[in-house]
Enzyme design. Structure first.
Site, PDB file in Angstrom:
ATOM      1  N   ARG A 109       0.840  -1.196   0.000  1.00 51.35           N
ATOM      2  CA  ARG A 109       0.000   0.000   0.000  1.00 51.35           C
ATOM      3  C   ARG A 109       0.879   1.252   0.000  1.00 51.35           C
ATOM      4  NH1 ARG A 109      -3.784  -3.481   3.119  1.00 51.35           N
ATOM      5  NH2 ARG A 109      -2.743  -3.183   5.105  1.00 51.35           N
ATOM      6  N   PHE A 154     -10.436  -5.965  -6.289  1.00 52.39           N
ATOM      7  CA  PHE A 154     -10.401  -6.823  -5.095  1.00 52.39           C
ATOM      8  C   PHE A 154      -9.975  -5.957  -3.903  1.00 52.39           C
ATOM      9  CE2 PHE A 154      -9.400  -9.670  -8.669  1.00 52.39           C
ATOM     10  CZ  PHE A 154     -10.358 -10.648  -8.526  1.00 52.39           C
ATOM     11  N   ASP A 199     -15.108  -4.602  -5.400  1.00 53.19           N
ATOM     12  CA  ASP A 199     -15.070  -5.869  -4.657  1.00 53.19           C
ATOM     13  C   ASP A 199     -16.437  -6.544  -4.784  1.00 53.19           C
ATOM     14  OD1 ASP A 199     -12.919  -6.982  -2.425  1.00 53.19           O
ATOM     15  OD2 ASP A 199     -14.948  -7.703  -2.019  1.00 53.19           O
ATOM     16  N   SER A 200     -16.481  -7.824  -4.446  1.00 53.64           N
ATOM     17  CA  SER A 200     -17.764  -8.535  -4.516  1.00 53.64           C
ATOM     18  C   SER A 200     -18.473  -8.569  -3.161  1.00 53.64           C
ATOM     19  CB  SER A 200     -17.539  -9.976  -5.003  1.00 53.64           C
ATOM     20  OG  SER A 200     -16.694 -10.650  -4.092  1.00 53.64           O
ATOM     21  N   ALA A 245     -15.193  -9.340 -10.184  1.00 50.52           N
ATOM     22  CA  ALA A 245     -14.052  -8.699 -10.843  1.00 50.52           C
ATOM     23  C   ALA A 245     -13.697  -9.377 -12.161  1.00 50.52           C
ATOM     24  CB  ALA A 245     -12.844  -8.718  -9.909  1.00 50.52           C
ATOM     25  N   ASP A 276      -5.529  -7.632  -6.540  1.00 50.24           N
ATOM     26  CA  ASP A 276      -5.170  -8.425  -5.350  1.00 50.24           C
ATOM     27  C   ASP A 276      -6.243  -9.463  -5.046  1.00 50.24           C
ATOM     28  OD1 ASP A 276      -3.891  -9.264  -3.055  1.00 50.24           O
ATOM     29  OD2 ASP A 276      -4.642  -7.607  -1.826  1.00 50.24           O
ATOM     30  N   CYS A 332      -1.587 -14.569  -3.568  1.00 52.90           N
ATOM     31  CA  CYS A 332      -1.349 -14.938  -2.165  1.00 52.90           C
ATOM     32  C   CYS A 332      -1.515 -16.442  -1.987  1.00 52.90           C
ATOM     33  CB  CYS A 332      -2.271 -14.152  -1.231  1.00 52.90           C
ATOM     34  SG  CYS A 332      -4.005 -14.459  -1.532  1.00 52.90           S
TER      35      CYS A 332
HETATM   36  N1  SAH Z   1      -6.356  -5.637  -1.320  1.00 50.24           N
HETATM   37  C1  SAH Z   1      -7.133  -5.876  -0.139  1.00 50.24           C
HETATM   38  C2  SAH Z   1      -7.284  -7.345   0.178  1.00 50.24           C
HETATM   39  C3  SAH Z   1      -7.984  -8.162  -0.884  1.00 50.24           C
HETATM   40  S1  SAH Z   1      -8.531  -9.716  -0.317  1.00 50.24           S
HETATM   41  C4  SAH Z   1      -6.518  -5.096   1.036  1.00 50.24           C
HETATM   42  O1  SAH Z   1      -5.392  -4.585   0.911  1.00 50.24           O
HETATM   43  O2  SAH Z   1      -7.176  -5.004   2.076  1.00 50.24           O
HETATM   44  C5  SAH Z   1      -9.452 -10.307  -1.647  1.00 50.24           C
HETATM   45  C6  SAH Z   1     -10.808  -9.621  -1.864  1.00 50.24           C
HETATM   46  O3  SAH Z   1     -11.380 -10.182  -3.030  1.00 50.24           O
HETATM   47  C7  SAH Z   1     -11.841  -9.803  -0.766  1.00 50.24           C
HETATM   48  O4  SAH Z   1     -12.264  -8.551  -0.326  1.00 50.24           O
HETATM   49  C8  SAH Z   1     -13.010 -10.531  -1.449  1.00 50.24           C
HETATM   50  O5  SAH Z   1     -14.269 -10.057  -1.001  1.00 50.24           O
HETATM   51  C9  SAH Z   1     -12.800 -10.161  -2.881  1.00 50.24           C
HETATM   52  N2  SAH Z   1     -13.338 -11.064  -3.897  1.00 50.24           N
HETATM   53  C10 SAH Z   1     -13.344 -12.417  -3.907  1.00 50.24           C
HETATM   54  N3  SAH Z   1     -13.836 -12.877  -5.062  1.00 50.24           N
HETATM   55  C11 SAH Z   1     -14.164 -11.788  -5.821  1.00 50.24           C
HETATM   56  C12 SAH Z   1     -14.703 -11.594  -7.128  1.00 50.24           C
HETATM   57  N4  SAH Z   1     -14.993 -12.641  -7.905  1.00 50.24           N
HETATM   58  N5  SAH Z   1     -14.879 -10.345  -7.583  1.00 50.24           N
HETATM   59  C13 SAH Z   1     -14.553  -9.276  -6.796  1.00 50.24           C
HETATM   60  N6  SAH Z   1     -14.034  -9.407  -5.567  1.00 50.24           N
HETATM   61  C14 SAH Z   1     -13.837 -10.631  -5.078  1.00 50.24           C
END
Ligand code: SAH
Length: 391
Positions: free
Chosen positions: A209, A225, A247-248, A277, A294, A334
């Site tokens: 970040r 995400f 995000d979803s 996404a 992410d 990850c």
């Molecule tokens: N970058 C963030 C962490 C991301 S964790 C940070 O720094 O805090 C991964 C995220 O992906 C989660 O919030 C989850 O809700 C989201 N997610 C999972 N599947 C998804 C999809 N198909 N489309 C959009 N978001 C999704």
């Protein structure tokens, strides 16, 4: 105490400090084989090697705690926790009041995660052996650090593999409020310890970040995400012109909105969008100067790696298509089972298919509160590439 003898030539990893012993390496066990307990590990010549926690229900039969003949008791855990705390206190005093205090194998406590949100602590017990020592660990933690409350979020696949039920709730002291406010590099965030994903906040992306914030002045940013908007808040703090937070998860986006507000960016240009996404990246028309990508882990086990590779390629291919010339993609995996070189190859394939020429300008990874034991490289799950699409 259980005594466990390894097969001939299976002692080398243990001697080199690797903390895992799988069932196939074990020749013979003396003692109650059916019960989770502390175990002493010997080579085939009956020479003592190490001490760990044994679980008959897991293929990962022993997780080693120590290569010294020390008693596994509250004072053992106090020593380990103090060491872990010292590392964080040394570097984080002016950086953050939320961090991972114990990173499992990375702090020589396999199967245990402890995250700190100001004076609220969240524990995850991922092995039956650690579960056995829960009371000792909680008592040690209360002594080592000033805790208002200790909460448990032991859930997920790893628990199942260990033959454990999920377990959540207050372990000691006060339960956490609905949200705890943390401060990281001057940015404020609300964390939902009880209902958020994992333990409430993705502490492991702190350094990434910071890195993003330095790249976005006067730029348009897609935080794909986004979870609760970590990269979005940093992007505005870094002077971004516009940020789309995607995000979803509705609860995550509601907190993202509150986090933007909390930092004075309620009216900053951009939008918060809920959706899938994969579909968004495929269909969206517009381009961005900077994209943070992410996704959650797409490979939870080794056999998931092939299908996951397809998912990562899809995401990176479509993200690259949405970059302006000279734009930056910060892309992550990850998944512990996806090695860094394979991730890079996948992203390379995505760049070729997207028809872009791409530079790696930086690699990102674990911040210092997520140390990786040199003896356990499997612990390095987070891989980030900062890419510049030159044309
Ligand atoms: N970058 C963030 C962490 C991301 S964790 C940070 O720094 O805090 C991964 C995220 O992906 C989660 O919030 C989850 O809700 C989201 N997610 C999972 N599947 C998804 C999809 N198909 N489309 C959009 N978001 C999704």
């Amino acid at each position: 105490m259980l005594q466990l003898f390894l097969k001939k030539d299976r002692d080398h990893p243990v001697r080199r400090g690797h903390p895992w012993i799988f069932s196939g390496a074990i020749e013979r066990i003396d003692g109650d084989e059916q019960t989770v307990s502390v175990a002493d590990v010997y080579d085939c010549r009956k020479s003592w090697l190490a001490r760990g926690l044994y679980n008959p229900k897991s293929q990962l039969r022993v997780r080693l705690l120590t290569w010294k003949k020390e008693t596994i008791d509250q004072s053992f855990f106090s020593r380990r926790l103090s060491q872990a705390l010292a590392l964080r206190e040394q570097y984080f005093a002016n950086v953050t009041n939320a961090y991972r205090l114990v990173n499992s194998e990375g702090d020589f406590l396999p199967g245990l995660i402890i995250d700190r949100y100001v004076d609220h602590f969240v524990c995850q017990f991922f092995s039956a052996g650690m579960e056995l020592f829960k009371d000792h660990i909680i008592a040690a933690l209360s002594k080592v650090a000033p805790t208002t409350g200790i909460y448990e979020r032991s859930e997920g696949r790893v628990r199942e593999e260990e033959g454990l039920e999920p377990s959540t709730g207050i372990l000691e002291g006060e339960g956490p409020p609905d949200v705890v406010q943390i401060e990281e590099n001057g940015n404020k965030f609300l964390v939902d310890i009880k209902r958020g994903q994992k333990t409430g906040f993705f502490l492991d992306q702190r350094d990434s970040r910071v890195f993003l914030a330095a790249l976005v002045r006067e730029r348009t940013v897609l935080n794909c995400f986004s979870y609760t908007g970590g990269f979005s808040v940093y992007a505005f703090a870094g002077g971004a012109k516009e940020v789309v937070t995607f995000d979803s998860s509705m609860p995550a986006l509601e907190l993202a909105e509150r986090n933007l507000e909390l930092n004075g960016f309620a009216d900053a240009p951009g939008e918060i969008v809920k959706g899938d996404a994969f579909a968004y990246l495929k269909e969206a028309e517009r381009r961005f100067d900077v994209i943070a990508l992410d996704p959650p882990s797409l490979a939870h086990k080794r056999s998931d790696v092939d299908p996951a590779a397809g998912g990562y390629k899809f995401l990176n291919l479509h993200a690259l298509k949405h970059l302006n010339a000279g734009g930056i993609l910060i892309t992550f995996s990850c998944s512990q089972h996806l090695p860094a070189d394979l991730f890079q190859k996948i992203v390379f394939g995505a760049a070729v298919d997207a028809g872009r020429k791409v530079l790696i300008v930086k690699r990102l990874g674990h911040p210092l509160d997520h140390p990786v034991s040199l003896h356990h490289p499997e612990g390095e799950y987070l891989k980030g590439l900062v890419l510049r699409a030159v044309d």
